[in-house]
Design a protein around this motif. Structure first.
Motif, PDB file in Angstrom:
ATOM      1  N   HIS A 102      46.595  32.351  30.764  1.00 30.51           N
ATOM      2  CA  HIS A 102      46.286  33.580  31.496  1.00 30.51           C
ATOM      3  C   HIS A 102      45.805  33.257  32.906  1.00 30.51           C
ATOM      4  CE1 HIS A 102      46.271  35.804  27.689  1.00 30.51           C
ATOM      5  NE2 HIS A 102      45.496  34.841  27.201  1.00 30.51           N
ATOM      6  N   LEU A 103      46.014  34.198  33.810  1.00 35.36           N
ATOM      7  CA  LEU A 103      45.246  34.267  35.047  1.00 35.36           C
ATOM      8  C   LEU A 103      44.189  35.335  34.816  1.00 35.36           C
ATOM      9  CD1 LEU A 103      47.991  34.094  37.834  1.00 35.36           C
ATOM     10  CD2 LEU A 103      46.409  32.306  37.128  1.00 35.36           C
ATOM     11  N   LEU A 104      42.954  34.915  34.649  1.00 30.82           N
ATOM     12  CA  LEU A 104      41.864  35.839  34.338  1.00 30.82           C
ATOM     13  C   LEU A 104      41.178  36.301  35.611  1.00 30.82           C
ATOM     14  CD1 LEU A 104      40.275  33.878  31.358  1.00 30.82           C
ATOM     15  CD2 LEU A 104      41.950  35.732  31.253  1.00 30.82           C
ATOM     16  N   GLU A 105      40.632  37.509  35.558  1.00 30.48           N
ATOM     17  CA  GLU A 105      39.900  38.051  36.695  1.00 30.48           C
ATOM     18  C   GLU A 105      38.563  38.598  36.223  1.00 30.48           C
ATOM     19  OE1 GLU A 105      40.325  41.965  39.441  1.00 30.48           O
ATOM     20  OE2 GLU A 105      41.995  40.556  39.610  1.00 30.48           O
ATOM     21  N   ALA A 106      37.512  38.257  36.949  1.00 30.72           N
ATOM     22  CA  ALA A 106      36.183  38.804  36.706  1.00 30.72           C
ATOM     23  C   ALA A 106      35.462  38.849  38.042  1.00 30.72           C
ATOM     24  CB  ALA A 106      35.404  37.964  35.710  1.00 30.72           C
ATOM     25  N   GLY A 107      34.758  39.934  38.301  1.00 28.98           N
ATOM     26  CA  GLY A 107      34.084  40.056  39.591  1.00 28.98           C
ATOM     27  C   GLY A 107      35.067  40.136  40.742  1.00 28.98           C
ATOM     28  N   SER A 108      36.226  40.736  40.515  1.00 26.71           N
ATOM     29  CA  SER A 108      37.256  40.925  41.547  1.00 26.71           C
ATOM     30  C   SER A 108      37.788  39.611  42.106  1.00 26.71           C
ATOM     31  CB  SER A 108      36.719  41.801  42.691  1.00 26.71           C
ATOM     32  OG  SER A 108      36.416  43.088  42.223  1.00 26.71           O
TER      33      SER A 108
END
Length: 264
Positions: free
Chosen positions: A107-113
């Motif tokens: 995955h390419l994960l995103e958190a905090g933009s």
């Protein structure tokens, strides 16, 4: 209103259940309701949904789930999933073929933009404890402080680039840290050029409890988090900030407490 304390939460990226038959699935549909209907369909047929993640945007809904198929068997479960009577839904079984383990793939994960990675306590313990063991207590603590400082400063710069005012940026910072698992509770008291930050279940001190015990206890262990506060405040409030951990769970307190003051 639910008054229970914070509960542990397992992200459904990979899963260990030794002795059980588990697998992962990827689902794409045109609505979240259809994904929910799939979970309901599987549960009623003896497949346990151990955990799931879901995103919805203009292109539809995408979800991942970890399933326990022990009671009905792997092959019947996979056939059942593919034959689910839900229209316009695509399902992919992501099976690494290892009993007792399942993974939802890359995955390419995103958190905090921004892009994020999920790590574990083993990695973090190696970071927090390893620096002390390799460099010595004083040098290791200094390394962790400055690593935290530059991390906090970058996050502060990001929030200020989004045009948040300092008060709002401070609130977002600590709410973000809680949501990402660094602590279960963070209370912030603000005065003129000073802050008092009370933290419960801080990951750094939790993972260093054995290390503190080996040192005879009465050790204040959160140098990385202390640095993140100093770097963050430098970015959103300007100037230099001194941050001290005045209470620590590894020094007998029931929480970790930090006091931050602007340097003259």
């Amino acid at each position: 209103m639910d008054q229970r304390g914070p509960q542990g939460f397992r992200l459904s990226l990979h899963w260990f259940e030794p002795g059980r038959e588990i697998t992962a699935v990827r689902v794409e549909a045109d609505s979240a309701a259809k994904v929910g209907a799939l979970w309901d369909y599987l549960t009623k047929r003896g497949i346990m949904v151990l955990g799931a993640m879901l995103n919805t945007d203009s292109n539809g809904t995408r979800a991942f789930a970890i399933l326990d198929v022990t009671d009905i068997g792997r092959e019947p479960a996979m056939e059942m999933m593919r034959d689910a009577p839900i229209e316009d839904m695509r399902l992919e079984v992501m099976d690494p073929g290892v009993r007792g383990f399942a993974s939802t793939g890359g995955h390419l994960l995103e958190a905090g933009s921004g892009r994020a990675v999920v790590t574990s306590e083993r990695t973090l313990t190696g970071f927090f404890r390893g620096m002390r063991e390799l460099l010595g207590d004083d040098a290791g603590a200094a390394f962790l402080y400055y690593a935290g400082f530059v991390s906090g400063r970058e996050w502060g710069k990001f929030l200020m680039a989004l045009k948040y005012d300092p008060v709002t940026a401070v609130k977002i910072n600590f709410e973000t840290l809680k949501s990402q698992g660094y602590a279960t509770s963070i209370a912030v008291l603000e005065g003129e050029d000073k802050y008092r930050i009370e933290v419960r279940d801080l990951v750094e001190c939790d993972l260093l409890s054995d290390y503190a015990a080996e040192k005879g206890g009465h050790v204040r262990t959160s140098h990385w988090f202390r640095g993140t506060i100093a770097g963050f405040l430098a970015a959103v409030r300007g100037g230099e900030w001194g941050v001290e951990e005045v209470e620590c769970v590894n020094d007998g307190s029931d929480k970790c407490v930090f006091e931050a003051r602007r340097k003259k």
